[in-house]
Design an enzyme around this catalytic site. Structure first.
Site, PDB file in Angstrom:
ATOM      1  CD  GLU A 174       5.758 -11.407 -39.261  1.00 58.76           C
ATOM      2  OE1 GLU A 174       5.072 -11.786 -38.309  1.00 58.76           O
ATOM      3  OE2 GLU A 174       6.250 -10.271 -39.321  1.00 58.76           O
ATOM      4  NE  ARG A 180       6.744 -13.391 -36.042  1.00 57.81           N
ATOM      5  CZ  ARG A 180       7.714 -13.528 -35.149  1.00 57.81           C
ATOM      6  NH1 ARG A 180       7.907 -14.704 -34.543  1.00 57.81           N
ATOM      7  NH2 ARG A 180       8.475 -12.513 -34.838  1.00 57.81           N
ATOM      8  CB  SER A 221       9.311  -8.497 -39.085  1.00 64.95           C
ATOM      9  OG  SER A 221      10.063  -8.293 -37.925  1.00 64.95           O
TER      10      SER A 221
END
Ligand code: EPU
Length: 320
Positions: free
Chosen positions: A316, A148, A220
Site C-alpha cells: 500500500e 486505496r 498498513s
C-alpha cells in the site's frame, strides 16, 4: 537512515505553484509532489525536486439544513480538518480521525478506516496540470475511486497536483459504527456525536497503531488482498475462522494482518526493521532501518504469505 533530495520547495498559493512548475519545466528536472510523506518509502536519494503544498485554508462554500460544503487547501493537515469538523459536530470525516498526512493526499490515496473511505464525502478535487499549469476540477465521479485507489494514482499518476478538495458533510447525525470496537457506542442509548466518535477512533488508533512521533512506520504496509470467493472457500476449508469481509458476490477481502500473523511474522526483526507486534500489517523502523531492511522484510513477508496461502500481497506504501 536518511535519504536526500536535491531540492525541496514549499509553495503557499496556486499562483506560486504554477510559477514553480514553469521554472522546473524549463530545467527538465524530475519532480515528485509529496504530502506529509507518511505513506512513502524512499528507497534511495531522490535526484530531483520535491514539491510540497503550503496551501492551507478551510472555507465554507454552502450550507442548508442537511449539508455543509467545505473547500479545503491541499496542504491542510488532514487531522486538523477532522478536528475542526468534529468540534462543530459536522458528520463525515470523524471515523478517519488521526490518519497521518494532508488533505491533498487524502483525495489521491482515498484514505479509509473503520468502515469509511474518504470518497464518500468528497464532492470534487481541484488540481493543476503539471505539463501546462492549467487548472482542472475533477468531479468525484471522474476520480475513479476504489479501495486505496484513484485516477491520480493510476491513469493520471504524476500528471496533476491537487490544490484543494471540496468535501460534503452532514449537519445532521449520520454515523458509521459497524467496525468492531465502535459498536460499543451504539449501546450507550443516545446517538454519539461526531466528537464522541472521533475520540473513540483516536483511542482505538492509539491502542493498535504505533504513534508516528515515537516509532516510524507508513501505517498498513500492504493492502488487504481481495480474492475470488472460491479461493476464500478453499482457505476456509483448511483454516477455521478465516476473518473476511464480503466485497461483492464474487470477491472476498481477507485481512493481510491475519495472513502475516499465520506465517509467524508478528514481532519479527530484520536489520533495523520489524513487524509491529500489535498489528503485523505495519512494518516499523525500530532501529535506524535502511531502505533495504524494509524492502527485504516486505519481500520476505510477501514470499511466505504466497508460499503458505497462494495469495499475493501488494504494498500500500509507495516506493520512491
Ligand atoms: N488481525 C490479526 N492479527 C492482528 C491484528 C489483526 O489476525 O494482530 C486481523 C483480525 O482478524 C482483524 C483484522 O486483521 O479483525 C483487521 O485488522 P484491523 O481492524 O486492525 O485493520 P486492518 O485490516 O489491518 C485496515 C486499514 C487500516 C485501517 C483499519 C481500520 C488497509 C490496508 N488498512 O487495516 O488503514 O486503519 O483497517 O479500519 O486497508 C492504512 O491504510 O495505513 C491503515 C492503517
Amino acid at each position: 537512515m536518511h535519504v536526500k533530495a536535491q531540492q525541496f520547495i514549499t509553495y503557499d498559493t496556486v499562483d506560486e505553484l504554477v510559477q514553480v512548475l514553469a521554472q522546473l519545466r524549463g530545467s527538465g528536472e524530475r519532480i515528485l509532489h509529496i504530502g506529509g510523506g507518511s505513506n512513502l518509502l524512499f528507497t534511495r536519494d531522490f535526484q530531483g525536486t520535491l514539491l510540497h503544498s503550503g496551501i492551507k485554508y478551510i472555507e465554507e462554500v454552502s450550507r442548508d439544513d442537511r449539508e455543509i460544503v467545505f473547500r479545503v487547501g491541499a496542504g491542510v493537515v488532514w487531522d486538523d480538518f477532522c478536528a475542526e469538523m468534529a468540534r462543530n459536530n459536522f458528520y463525515g470525516p470523524e471515523n478517519l480521525s488521526y490518519i497521518p498526512g494532508e488533505v491533498g493526499a487524502s483525495a489521491i490515496q482515498n484514505i479509509g478506516a473503520y468502515g469509511v473511505e474518504v470518497d464518500s464525502i468528497i464532492r470534487a478535487v481541484e488540481a493543476i496540470e503539471v505539463a501546462t499549469g492549467m487548472p482542472r476540477v475533477f468531479e468525484v465521479s471522474e476520480c475513479e475511486y476504489g479501495y486505496r485507489d484513484s485516477i491520480f494514482k493510476n491513469r493520471l499518476q504524476g500528471q496533476y497536483i491537487v490544490t484543494a478538495v471540496v468535501y460534503r458533510l452532514s449537519v445532521v447525525p449520520v454515523v458509521h459504527l459497524d467496525y468492531g470496537p465502535l459498536q460499543e457506542l451504539k449501546s450507550r442509548g443516545e446517538m454519539p456525536t461526531a466528537q464522541v466518535i472521533r475520540d473513540a477512533v483516536i483511542d482505538i488508533r492509539r491502542s493498535k497503531l504505533p504513534e508516528p512521533s515515537e516509532l516510524g512506520s507508513a501505517g498498513s504496509f500492504f493492502k488487504n488482498p481481495v480474492v475470488p470467493v472460491e479461493a476464500y472457500r478453499q482457505l476456509a476449508a483448511n483454516y477455521t475462522q478465516v476473518p473476511h469481509y464480503v466485497v461483492n458476490e464474487q470477491q472476498i477481502k481477507i485481512p493481510a494482518a491475519w495472513l502475516i500473523e499465520q506465517c509467524g511474522w508478528k514481532g519479527k526483526r530484520h536489520g533495523g526493521a520489524a513487524v509491529y507486534d500489535k498489528q503485523p500489517l505495519i512494518l516499523v523502523n525500530e532501529q535506524q532501518a535502511t531502505p533495504a531492511d524494509i524492502m527485504e522484510l516486505a519481500d520476505l513477508i510477501q514470499q511466505s504469505v504466497f508460499e503458505k496461502f497462494h495469495i499475493h500481497l501488494h504494498p500500500e506504501v509507495n516506493y520512491i
